[in-house]
Write an enzyme that holds these catalytic residues in place. Structure first.
Site, PDB file in Angstrom:
ATOM      1  N   GLU A 277       0.824  -1.218   0.000  1.00  0.00           N
ATOM      2  CA  GLU A 277       0.000   0.000   0.000  1.00  0.00           C
ATOM      3  C   GLU A 277       0.854   1.262   0.000  1.00  0.00           C
ATOM      4  OE1 GLU A 277      -2.893   0.273   3.163  1.00  0.00           O
ATOM      5  OE2 GLU A 277      -4.388  -0.811   2.027  1.00  0.00           O
TER       6      GLU A 277
ATOM      7  N   HIS B 189       9.004 -26.756  -0.601  1.00  0.00           N
ATOM      8  CA  HIS B 189       8.458 -27.915  -1.298  1.00  0.00           C
ATOM      9  C   HIS B 189       7.418 -27.511  -2.342  1.00  0.00           C
ATOM     10  CE1 HIS B 189      10.316 -30.779   1.583  1.00  0.00           C
ATOM     11  NE2 HIS B 189      10.328 -29.676   2.302  1.00  0.00           N
TER      12      HIS B 189
ATOM     13  N   LYS C 117     -14.233  -0.671  -4.044  1.00  0.00           N
ATOM     14  CA  LYS C 117     -15.352  -0.379  -3.131  1.00  0.00           C
ATOM     15  C   LYS C 117     -16.479   0.321  -3.884  1.00  0.00           C
ATOM     16  CE  LYS C 117     -12.415   0.231   0.916  1.00  0.00           C
ATOM     17  NZ  LYS C 117     -11.878   1.208   1.845  1.00  0.00           N
TER      18      LYS C 117
HETATM   19  O1  PA5 Z   1      -4.161   0.885   5.349  1.00  0.00           O
HETATM   20  C1  PA5 Z   1      -5.332   1.143   5.178  1.00  0.00           C
HETATM   21  O2  PA5 Z   1      -5.731   2.286   5.135  1.00  0.00           O
HETATM   22  C2  PA5 Z   1      -6.374   0.064   5.075  1.00  0.00           C
HETATM   23  O3  PA5 Z   1      -5.849  -1.202   5.067  1.00  0.00           O
HETATM   24  C3  PA5 Z   1      -7.283   0.178   6.276  1.00  0.00           C
HETATM   25  O4  PA5 Z   1      -6.521  -0.008   7.426  1.00  0.00           O
HETATM   26  C4  PA5 Z   1      -8.401  -0.830   6.223  1.00  0.00           C
HETATM   27  O5  PA5 Z   1      -9.150  -0.647   5.071  1.00  0.00           O
HETATM   28  C5  PA5 Z   1      -9.282  -0.687   7.440  1.00  0.00           C
HETATM   29  O6  PA5 Z   1      -9.766   0.614   7.523  1.00  0.00           O
HETATM   30  P1  PA5 Z   1     -10.539   1.115   8.795  1.00  0.00           P
HETATM   31  O7  PA5 Z   1      -9.629   1.048   9.959  1.00  0.00           O
HETATM   32  O8  PA5 Z   1     -10.932   2.515   8.459  1.00  0.00           O
HETATM   33  O9  PA5 Z   1     -11.725   0.207   8.963  1.00  0.00           O
END
Ligand code: PA5
Length: 434
Positions: A287, A308, A422
């Site tokens: 990310e 393996h 989303k």
């Molecule tokens: O790094 C990120 O922003 C995402 O992985 C969020 O942590 C994940 O979508 C969870 O988001 P939230 O804590 O708002 O539910």
């Protein structure tokens, strides 16, 4: 007691690392002066110094209460609100924590929910809650993420049916934004005990905040040691001198390998308990770096199991990969291989040796083989897999990730790409406004 880093098996020469010094200096200054892209999310940088002591004590008190009363503790969250806690839980507790007798565990069984949309997972989980004292921690920074919201709705209703609304309230803990979001509103209206996710710390950098600390403390993990390790790392890796800063050496060497066409980094472990560290690390790096058409693809393998399976590709496939191997120098507990009169399995040559010894030789043998196969290896070593060293490792990876992102010329703290699916999903589900 330190995290070791060795790039001598990566085919990178010292002068190549030295060449990166001015770029590294710039990345270090950007991060530490707070002038870089995404600078509104660098609260994790000095968090181990500035965290709210009062809230920290509240976490420990609340966790001690839950530890005593709960049979089952369910941690609801996804992505950055889940993977750090899961990684530390799997690494630092007994491999079969949930199966141990209560007296030995000294903590509830820990389950994770809200990290998928699987009907099977959720129905199976609900079935295991019969006759159990259940407590829930719902974690979401935005407070609007679909997976944890759905899981929490189901669990909330289960608790209210089982214990009544009043008692359910005592069993639900919300970790979310301090002032906004649907979960914050819900928690305030329902009167849940809440813990705050700081505004300036993004999900994937949040494991050392209440996001990770409450569930880990409930699981019986020594969070003081975890924080102390991370704090020592913050001091150690604040050093701008590349020659002395192993965390920066990791950031720099992976960028050098990337420039040589190594597009995939494989995080290798030899401990099943580190599988989820790999999952957490993949989110952190994927990310943070994967944007603007750039990024090293982070993958992970669990050796010796994956030798393996994936071993073939790593040894002999397309040479666009490098490995970062995590080695635990000392096993806390070990088993000796015994003598067998008949020796039908031919293992008597190992009698008196430990499994840890064999695991070490597996690492050394694999390293040699993969080097022969032209796979550069970066090696990160931990003296022991305990809270202190794990805390250090978390910070090591977080800091290296931020620096690596700046070296690559991206904002390591945003994730614009995760919104795309989303929007489509909400449209297909008929959500208003999509
Ligand atoms: O790094 C990120 O922003 C995402 O992985 C969020 O942590 C994940 O979508 C969870 O988001 P939230 O804590 O708002 O539910």
């Amino acid at each position: 007691m330190t995290v070791g880093f060795d790039y001598s098996k990566s085919f990178i020469k010292k002068h190549e690392v030295d060449f990166m010094k001015p770029f590294l200096k710039e990345a270090h200054n950007l991060l530490h002066d707070g002038d870089g892209p995404g600078n509104e999310f660098i609260g994790w940088l000095d968090w181990t110094e500035k965290y709210d002591r009062q809230e920290y004590e509240k976490i420990k008190t609340v966790a001690a209460g839950i530890r005593q009363k709960a049979d089952v503790f369910i941690v609801v969250g996804i992505g950055g609100s889940y993977l750090g806690a899961r990684a530390a839980f799997e690494a630092l507790t007994h491999t079969f924590h949930n199966l141990l007798p209560r007296e030995e565990r000294q903590a509830p069984q820990i389950y994770f929910a809200g990290n998928n949309m699987s009907p099977k997972y959720m129905t199976d989980l609900m079935e295991t809650l019969e006759d159990k004292e259940v407590y829930v921690n719902v974690i979401s920074k935005s407070g609007t993420t679909t997976e944890p919201a759905i899981a929490f709705r189901i669990l909330k209703s289960h608790l209210e049916d089982k214990y009544g609304k009043e008692e359910a309230r005592n069993r639900i803990f919300a970790t979310t934004d301090g002032s906004k979001g649907a979960l914050k509103t819900l928690a305030t209206n329902e009167g849940y005990e809440t813990f705050v996710i700081p505004d300036d710390i993004g999900g994937r950098y949040s494991v050392l905040t209440p996001v990770g600390l409450l569930p880990l403390s409930v699981a019986g993990i020594d969070i003081d040691q975890l924080m102390e390790g991370a704090h020592e790392a913050a001091i150690q890796y604040g050093n701008p001198n590349l020659d002395e800063n192993r965390c920066y050496q990791y950031a720099v060497t992976r960028q050098i390998l990337h420039k040589r066409g190594k597009d995939i980094e494989i995080l290798v472990n030899y401990e099943p308990g580190l599988q989820y560290l790999g999952e957490w690390w993949k989110q952190l790096y994927g990310e943070s770096e994967g944007k603007d058409g750039k990024g090293v693809f982070p993958a992970s393998v669990n050796f010796t199991a994956d030798l393996h399976s994936m071993g073939q590709l790593i040894q002999d496939g397309k040479r666009n990969i490098f490995e970062t191997s995590i080695v635990i120098e000392n096993a806390e507990r070990d088993l000796e291989i015994s003598h067998d009169e008949e020796n039908l399995d031919g293992l008597n040559y190992l009698q008196g040796k430990t499994i840890g010894h064999v695991n070490r030789k597996a690492f050394e043998g694999t390293l040699l083989a993969h080097l022969e196969g032209n796979v550069p290896n970066l090696i990160i070593s931990l003296p022991l897999l305990d809270e202190f060293n794990f805390g250090k490792l978390i910070y090591f990876f977080e800091k290296a990730c931020a620096i690596s992102g700046y070296l690559q010329g991206v904002n390591p703290f945003d994730q614009p790409g995760v919104e795309a699916y989303k929007k489509n999903m909400f449209k297909l589900l008929g959500k208003e406004g999509y």
